[in-house]
Every structure is written in C-alpha cells, then in structure tokens.
Design a protein around this motif. Structure first.
Motif, PDB file in Angstrom:
ATOM      1  N   PHE A 403       2.388 -12.800  -8.673  1.00 44.76           N
ATOM      2  CA  PHE A 403       2.908 -11.503  -9.108  1.00 44.76           C
ATOM      3  C   PHE A 403       1.950 -10.377  -8.721  1.00 44.76           C
ATOM      4  O   PHE A 403       1.909  -9.344  -9.382  1.00 44.76           O
ATOM      5  CB  PHE A 403       3.120 -11.512 -10.624  1.00 44.76           C
ATOM      6  N   GLY A 404       1.204 -10.594  -7.657  1.00 44.19           N
ATOM      7  CA  GLY A 404       0.210  -9.611  -7.244  1.00 44.19           C
ATOM      8  C   GLY A 404       0.616  -8.794  -6.041  1.00 44.19           C
ATOM      9  O   GLY A 404      -0.245  -8.432  -5.230  1.00 44.19           O
ATOM     10  N   THR A 405       1.892  -8.473  -5.898  1.00 38.19           N
ATOM     11  CA  THR A 405       2.328  -7.741  -4.703  1.00 38.19           C
ATOM     12  C   THR A 405       1.750  -6.329  -4.651  1.00 38.19           C
ATOM     13  O   THR A 405       1.543  -5.789  -3.561  1.00 38.19           O
ATOM     14  CB  THR A 405       3.865  -7.665  -4.627  1.00 38.19           C
ATOM     15  N   GLN A 406       1.471  -5.714  -5.818  1.00 41.77           N
ATOM     16  CA  GLN A 406       0.859  -4.390  -5.782  1.00 41.77           C
ATOM     17  C   GLN A 406      -0.547  -4.472  -5.196  1.00 41.77           C
ATOM     18  O   GLN A 406      -0.954  -3.633  -4.399  1.00 41.77           O
ATOM     19  CB  GLN A 406       0.800  -3.784  -7.186  1.00 41.77           C
ATOM     20  N   SER A 407      -1.298  -5.512  -5.584  1.00 44.63           N
ATOM     21  CA  SER A 407      -2.627  -5.717  -5.009  1.00 44.63           C
ATOM     22  C   SER A 407      -2.529  -5.942  -3.509  1.00 44.63           C
ATOM     23  O   SER A 407      -3.365  -5.449  -2.733  1.00 44.63           O
ATOM     24  CB  SER A 407      -3.315  -6.923  -5.663  1.00 44.63           C
ATOM     25  N   LEU A 408      -1.515  -6.686  -3.078  1.00 41.94           N
ATOM     26  CA  LEU A 408      -1.329  -6.954  -1.653  1.00 41.94           C
ATOM     27  C   LEU A 408      -1.038  -5.667  -0.894  1.00 41.94           C
ATOM     28  O   LEU A 408      -1.611  -5.419   0.185  1.00 41.94           O
ATOM     29  CB  LEU A 408      -0.190  -7.962  -1.480  1.00 41.94           C
ATOM     30  N   VAL A 409      -0.164  -4.829  -1.443  1.00 40.37           N
ATOM     31  CA  VAL A 409       0.158  -3.554  -0.797  1.00 40.37           C
ATOM     32  C   VAL A 409      -1.080  -2.668  -0.736  1.00 40.37           C
ATOM     33  O   VAL A 409      -1.368  -2.045   0.301  1.00 40.37           O
ATOM     34  CB  VAL A 409       1.297  -2.843  -1.556  1.00 40.37           C
TER      35      VAL A 409
END
Length: 565
Positions: A403-409
């Motif tokens: 659930f870390g897509t914000q970190s990925l972006v």
C-alpha cells in the motif's frame, strides 16, 4: 639503523612539490566548496505570499502571510512585515504526511467520513462555518493524525502556485530517509519493517515517510488509532463537522506527544548507537571473511532444506511481469519528460546566444536554467507522469499487501528532480569550460550545441542506470514482504533448527531472519532480472505483439533546435 633516512628530495624539489599541492588545492577547493554548497541546496524553492486561513475558536477566516521554507516547513505570520522583520510565526508545520485538496466539496466529504452520523442527527440550528463562506480557491492540507490546515488563495493562479509548492514540500519531508545514502538510514528503515513483521504486518506502505522520529510516531499512531476512536468518538458533541475538527485536534495532541517522546528516545539512544557502531567496527571488520564464510555455509544448508523456487512459483511469477511493465513504462515516461524539458532549456540558451541578447538577459536565462530542477511549475510535467499510473499500479500490487504507492510516486518524482539537477549542473560546468570571451555569439552557440549533445548522452546513460535501480528496488519492496509472509509458517520450524549454528558464530551481524531474508531476496532478484531482460527484448524486437517504441523513445537524441519555440 633505526633513524629516519634523509629525504631523497632536496629543498628545492620539496618546495616545488609544495607549490604543486598548493596549486591543486587552490583549483580543487573551489569545486569542493561548490559541491558542498550544492549538496545543501534546498530541494524546494522557497515560496511565500498572502493567504487567508481558517482558524481560531470558533473558526473564522483571517488574512495571514505564508512562507514555505526550503526544507519543506510551512510557516505563517500575521502580516508580511512580521516575516520581513524576523518576527516569530503564528504557527509552523512540517508537511510530512499531508495531502493537498483544492476542492471544498471534497474536503467537506472527508470531514463527514471522520465522524459519520445517522440521518436526522444534525439539527437545523447547528451552523457550519465552512459552509457559511464558500471558498473559491481553497487549499486544504489534510493529515491522518494531525490537525488540518485550511487556507484560501485570492486567484486560481495563486492557488495553483501554492498547490505545486506545497506538494513539493510534502515530498521533500516525506522522502528524507529514502534519499539518504547513510547506512544508518537504511538500517533504520529495515528495522522498522522487521519490527512491523514481528507485529504481523508484512506488507509495505507509506508509514516509512518522514524522519526517523516521524516514522516511529506513525507506526505507534496506527496502533493507537482503533482504541482512540472507540474511546473518543462517542463522546464528541455538536455538529458533525465540528466534531470532526475536534477529533483532528485530539489526534494532533496525541501525535505531538508521541512525536516528542519518539524524538527524545532516539536522542537518548544516540550515544548507545555511536558506541555500538564503534564496537561493531572493531569486532566485525577483522573477522569479516570468517563471518561471510560461515554465512555462506548456512545459506547453502537453508537453501537445501526448502525449495524456495517451488514456493514462489505461481504466486509471484504471474504478476511480476505486469508490475515490471508498469514500473518500466512509468519511469520511461518520466525520463522522457525530463529529457524533453532539459533539451528545451538548453535550446533556449543557445537561441539567446544566437540572437545576441544583452548580457543582463543572458544572465537571467542562465539563472532560470540553473533553477529548473527546483521550479515546481516547470517540473510539473515530469511529476504528473509519475502520478499518472498510480491508480493502475495500486490495483496490481494491493493483492500482495503493498500500500505504498504514494512513496513509490514520490520516489519517481525525486528521481526526475535528481536527474534534472545532475544534467543541469553538468551542462553549466561544461559550458563554463568551453565558453570564452574571445568567442562571438555564433561560435559560442556552436560550442553549446556540442555541449548539449554530450549532456543528453550522459543523461541517457544516467537515466538508464537509475531506472534499473529504481525498478529493481521497488519490485523488491512489493514482492519481498509478500514472499516472506507466504514462507513464514512453513519455514519456522526449519529456521529454529539452525538458530544454534547462528548463535555459535557469535556475531550480531548474523541473524537467522537476516540470512533467510537474503535467500528469498536472492531468488526474487533472479526472477526480477530475468523478467527485465525478457521485457527489454520484447520491447526492442520489431513486430512482437505489444512491442511499443516507448523504451526506444529515449534512445535517439533530439536534433539541435527541434524543441525550440
């Protein structure tokens, strides 16, 4: 015999060498000072201006003067003069974990979800200050554990400028540990993941955004939240949105107390940490070869005990290719946007040289070019490419507990900014070397064209390496926790059998969990590398179904002047 032999160099030779060293230092130290200064440059351009803010009890809109500092901290003052005279701000906030909303309707819906009420609970006599004064150009800063910040801009243009600046500040504050090259930062992030795995949380998410104290605070706040909700929400009175504000203020007080405790605890741990590192340096370095040999034997025995390949086959393989494709296409789009923006900037400088611009105008253009990596408006094209695939990527990785897509972006946006900063610095350095006052404008522009080609070639090389590192790193973040969770139950007994062997080594650098994680990571990396190679071949082979030209779009250099306007 035991005396020091006389120098084979005479005094004149020694003096000559001293002069050479002095010359070296005289030429080198300015470069070093410049790089030290560049390393301290803020990654966010300071932004300031008047806004109105919703605050006080009861809440009301009042004019303020806001300043976003270069380190990503937001401050607000009663008026501009207070800021210019060095006065203390009315308030300040580190932007870690915040989200910017520019729709009042969306923000009100968010408040309604914080303290939901049954139909008919709100009476007609209850007022809502947010509804009494519709906001045309709002900037709502929302945080899951901190009080909300509500601002309003005078125009849509001002609102957009603040939104971009605030988003840059949020990213800067959030990725401080991820950007760090210090081994201690990596050890801290690994420790957080290991701690959460012991709590039964194997998936990766955005909890590791922020400083070390902010990360620990986020971990504990997630643990405390269910009990806080159960104990507090039923006792809140008033209108639904008033209760929501009261709830965020309570969360903010809890967050502040936890953050203060975490910061104090980490400061108290610092002497122990320094001592531990010093002891490890003395004990591990002399025995590193022996430790690695023993580790290798344990790895061999563990690998022989359980066929990891068969455990992972069918669970990871099916989605690995899809996720790899999505990450590759996302980073390719980001790199292409950066390359296009970089080429436009270099062409603009060349055009001004050819046009015999005044020295003042040329200096202004050079300054603007040097500021490109920190200009949120210019870089927005690159940042949007990173955000574009967030939804689809989230759908692909949620089944794996990621659930870390914000970190990925944020990571992709940091990559774009860093590559742009490196390319801009390279161009200015090479241009400074090749341009002299003896050249006329046409000759200078011709030399800049050659510099332009060298910079773009270097950018492509750097971008290719950075893309591979980025994709491999995030594939591990997505799939490694999932694989460890899948294998944990079946391997617990086997791991315990080897615990005595690990303890016998007598080194804190070796743990059974660490060794097993390295084994699973090694298998995953083999799969990732194989999948990347297959994907690269598929994309570069003409006539293959789905073989887009995306990966090749970064290869040809834009011819000089093609991006000029």
């Amino acid at each position: 015999m035991g005396g020091r032999p006389s120098s084979p160099l005479d005094k004149q030779q020694q003096q000559h060498l001293k002069g050479q060293v002095d010359t070296l230092l005289r030429n080198f130290l300015p470069c070093y000072r410049g790089q030290l200064a560049a390393s301290k440059l803020p990654r966010v351009r300071e932004h300031r201006g008047p806004l109105t803010q919703l605050g006080g009890h009861p809440p009301r809109w009042q004019p303020i003067f806001c300043v976003l500092r270069g380190d990503g901290r937001l401050e607000w003052f009663s008026h501009r003069e207070e800021y210019e005279n060095g006065g203390h701000p009315l308030g300040s906030m580190a932007l870690t974990g915040y989200t910017v909303l520019t729709s009042q309707r969306e923000y009100l819906r968010l408040l309604d979800t914080l303290c939901p009420v049954s139909s008919g609970e709100r009476t007609q006599g209850e007022s809502d200050p947010l509804l009494e004064m519709p906001v045309h150009f709002p900037l709502f800063l929302q945080h899951p554990f901190r009080r909300h910040l509500c601002f309003s801009a005078a125009t849509g243009e001002v609102q957009r400028a603040w939104r971009l600046a605030l988003q840059g500040g949020i990213r800067l504050c959030g990725t401080v540990l991820q950007r760090s090259q210090a081994p201690a930062a990596r050890a801290f992030l690994d420790a957080v993941r290991l701690y959460r795995q012991h709590q039964g949380h194997f998936g990766d998410d955005d909890v590791t955004l922020g400083s070390d104290a902010e990360v620990l605070t986020g971990v504990l706040m997630r643990e405390l939240l269910p009990a806080l909700r159960a104990q507090t929400l039923p006792g809140l009175r008033g209108a639904s949105r008033n209760r929501a504000w009261a709830w965020t203020e309570l969360l903010d007080a809890v967050h502040a107390a936890v953050l203060a405790g975490a910061s104090a605890g980490l400061r108290a741990f610092q002497p122990e940490k320094d001592e531990l590192l010093a002891v490890l340096e003395k004990t591990i370095r002399p025995d590193v070869d022996q430790i690695l040999r023993q580790r290798g034997r344990l790895v061999g025995r563990l690998q022989g005990e359980r066929p990891l390949e068969s455990c992972l086959r069918g669970k990871v393989d099916a989605q690995l290719s899809l996720v790899t494709q999505k990450l590759l296409s996302t980073t390719e789009a980001v790199l292409l946007a950066v390359q296009s923006l970089l080429a436009q900037g270099m062409d603009r400088l060349s055009r001004h040289l050819r046009g015999s611009s005044s020295g003042t105008q040329l200096r202004k253009e050079v300054y603007s070019f040097g500021e490109m990596p920190w200009d949120p408006e210019l870089m927005q094209t690159c940042y949007c490419e990173a955000e574009r695939s967030q939804g689809r990527l989230g759908q692909l990785v949620v089944p794996f507990g990621f659930f870390g897509t914000q970190s990925l972006v944020f990571g992709a946006q940091d990559l774009a900014q860093q590559l742009m900063a490196d390319a801009v610095a390279t161009f200015l350095h090479l241009a400074d070397q090749c341009l002299t006052t003896a050249l006329d404008c046409t000759q200078a522009a011709q030399r800049l064209e050659k510099v332009r080609g060298r910079v773009l070639k270097k950018f492509q090389s750097d971008g290719s390496s950075a893309q591979r590192k980025f994709v491999r790193g995030w594939l591990l973040c997505i799939f490694l926790p999932f694989a460890l969770r899948q294998l944990e139950e079946g391997c617990k007994v086997e791991l315990l059998e080897f615990e005595g062997d690990v303890l016998a080594v007598g080194s804190p650098a070796l743990t059974i969990e660490g060794i097993y994680k390295d084994i699973v990571q090694g298998v995953l990396l083999q799969k990732i590398d194989g999948d990347e190679e297959a994907e690269a071949q598929r994309r570069t082979c003409p006539g293959q179904p789905g073989s887009s030209a995306e990966v090749q779009r970064l290869c040809p250099l834009p011819p000089p002047g093609t991006l000029r306007r």
